[in-house]
Design a protein around this motif. Structure first.
Motif, PDB file in Angstrom:
ATOM      1  N   UNK A  58       0.881  -1.245   0.031  1.00 41.29           N
ATOM      2  CA  UNK A  58       0.084   0.088   0.109  1.00 41.29           C
ATOM      3  C   UNK A  58       1.022   1.345  -0.243  1.00 41.29           C
ATOM      4  N   UNK A  59       0.523   2.361  -0.776  1.00 39.99           N
ATOM      5  CA  UNK A  59       0.780   3.755  -0.740  1.00 39.99           C
ATOM      6  C   UNK A  59      -0.104   4.329  -0.058  1.00 39.99           C
ATOM      7  N   UNK A  60       0.074   4.910   1.444  1.00 38.81           N
ATOM      8  CA  UNK A  60      -0.994   5.865   1.902  1.00 38.81           C
ATOM      9  C   UNK A  60      -0.699   7.441   1.552  1.00 38.81           C
ATOM     10  N   UNK A  61      -1.626   7.863   0.889  1.00 36.92           N
ATOM     11  CA  UNK A  61      -1.668   9.415   0.590  1.00 36.92           C
ATOM     12  C   UNK A  61      -2.097   9.973   1.748  1.00 36.92           C
ATOM     13  N   UNK A  62      -1.188  11.005   2.462  1.00 35.38           N
ATOM     14  CA  UNK A  62      -1.708  11.475   3.612  1.00 35.38           C
ATOM     15  C   UNK A  62      -2.561  12.832   3.247  1.00 35.38           C
ATOM     16  N   UNK A  63      -3.437  13.208   4.285  1.00 32.99           N
ATOM     17  CA  UNK A  63      -4.069  14.550   4.215  1.00 32.99           C
ATOM     18  C   UNK A  63      -3.798  15.369   5.428  1.00 32.99           C
ATOM     19  N   UNK A  64      -3.858  16.832   5.332  1.00 33.06           N
ATOM     20  CA  UNK A  64      -3.829  17.394   6.375  1.00 33.06           C
ATOM     21  C   UNK A  64      -5.306  18.229   6.776  1.00 33.06           C
ATOM     22  N   UNK A  65      -5.611  18.387   7.850  1.00 34.33           N
ATOM     23  CA  UNK A  65      -7.022  19.118   8.214  1.00 34.33           C
ATOM     24  C   UNK A  65      -6.565  20.689   8.029  1.00 34.33           C
ATOM     25  N   UNK A  66      -7.773  21.223   7.739  1.00 30.28           N
ATOM     26  CA  UNK A  66      -7.804  22.542   7.511  1.00 30.28           C
ATOM     27  C   UNK A  66      -7.314  23.282   8.765  1.00 30.28           C
ATOM     28  N   UNK A 121      -5.761  21.442  18.470  1.00 35.41           N
ATOM     29  CA  UNK A 121      -5.904  19.961  18.809  1.00 35.41           C
ATOM     30  C   UNK A 121      -6.363  19.152  17.809  1.00 35.41           C
ATOM     31  N   UNK A 122      -7.287  19.480  16.921  1.00 39.31           N
ATOM     32  CA  UNK A 122      -7.854  18.482  15.993  1.00 39.31           C
ATOM     33  C   UNK A 122      -6.987  18.629  14.930  1.00 39.31           C
ATOM     34  N   UNK A 123      -6.399  19.638  14.547  1.00 38.57           N
ATOM     35  CA  UNK A 123      -5.477  19.328  13.384  1.00 38.57           C
ATOM     36  C   UNK A 123      -4.345  18.372  13.800  1.00 38.57           C
ATOM     37  N   UNK A 124      -3.691  18.820  15.000  1.00 42.63           N
ATOM     38  CA  UNK A 124      -2.748  17.958  15.210  1.00 42.63           C
ATOM     39  C   UNK A 124      -2.777  16.427  15.382  1.00 42.63           C
ATOM     40  N   UNK A 125      -4.240  16.110  15.888  1.00 49.60           N
ATOM     41  CA  UNK A 125      -4.582  14.819  16.244  1.00 49.60           C
ATOM     42  C   UNK A 125      -4.985  14.078  14.702  1.00 49.60           C
TER      43      UNK A 125
END
Length: 224
Positions: free
Chosen positions: A129-137, A143-147
């Protein structure tokens, strides 16, 4: 659009061995994702799987990338359809889910669980698998973005997946590379995503070729 519904519910996937002679044919990948994979607002040949395949072929790779992107899908939605999205001759998977989860403010624990289950099922199926990541807005709060942002590197380590940290690297926030909604890339933007993804996909292909070699060199089973 990048908003959608989905519920996580899956059983284990059965492993389907590659057909005889497959080591000489093209490597077959599936790109499992949302509208960023499906090519929202673009012709089929401008979608990410098609542009990525063209760039890999130009570099001498024999590869076919099936587009299993569904606009509006969440990670849970991808899990729900995993069984029928992965054909029996698939040799590797690009997982690119989670953008909708972040836009909707879904609990990162829900997203993590869905992606973790997807990767575990693909592990059981023997698929690299290649896991393509995403960042939260960034407006979701620290706290949300870090998690949320931690989900992808954590799961890549856990499952030994190839990690591409942020699918929209170099494209997000650049107006000329996005459609009028400011979210979905133009054909040019998708081309840049594909170009940047190539080295990571080549790492995935190398793992698949190594598995092909192992299977080819394995001794035939003896009959008692």
């Amino acid at each position: 659009m990048l908003i959608g519904l989905g519920a996580a519910a899956m059983a284990a996937l059965a492993f389907t061995p590659a057909p005889a002679g497959a080591e000489d044919g093209p490597i077959r990948l599936v790109a499992l994702g949302d509208s960023l994979t499906a090519g929202y607002g673009l012709p089929a040949d401008a979608a990410l799987p098609a542009q990525l395949q063209a760039r890999l072929e130009a570099r001498g790779h024999k590869v076919v990338i099936a587009n299993a992107g569904v606009s509006g899908d969440t990670a849970s939605g991808g899990l729900e359809r995993l069984d029928w999205a992965i054909a029996g001759d698939t040799e590797g998977v690009i997982v690119a889910l989670g953008a909708n989860d972040a836009l909707r403010g879904i609990d990162p624990a829900v997203t993590r669980k869905a992606l973790d289950t997807i990767l575990a099922l693909l592990d059981a199926k023997g698929l690299p698998v290649l896991l393509a990541g995403m960042y939260a807005p960034r407006n979701m709060g620290e706290s949300y973005t870090r998690t949320f942002d931690a989900i992808y590197p954590d799961l890549a380590r856990r499952h030994g997946a190839v990690l591409y940290p942020f699918l929209l690297e170099g494209v997000a926030g650049t107006a000329r590379l996005n459609l009028g909604d400011g979210i979905h890339p133009t054909a040019e933007g998708v081309g840049l995503v594909a170009e940047r993804l190539v080295p990571s996909v080549e790492e995935l292909l190398a793992r698949i070729r190594a598995r092909r070699g192992d299977a080819k060199d394995a001794p035939a089973p003896t009959r008692g």
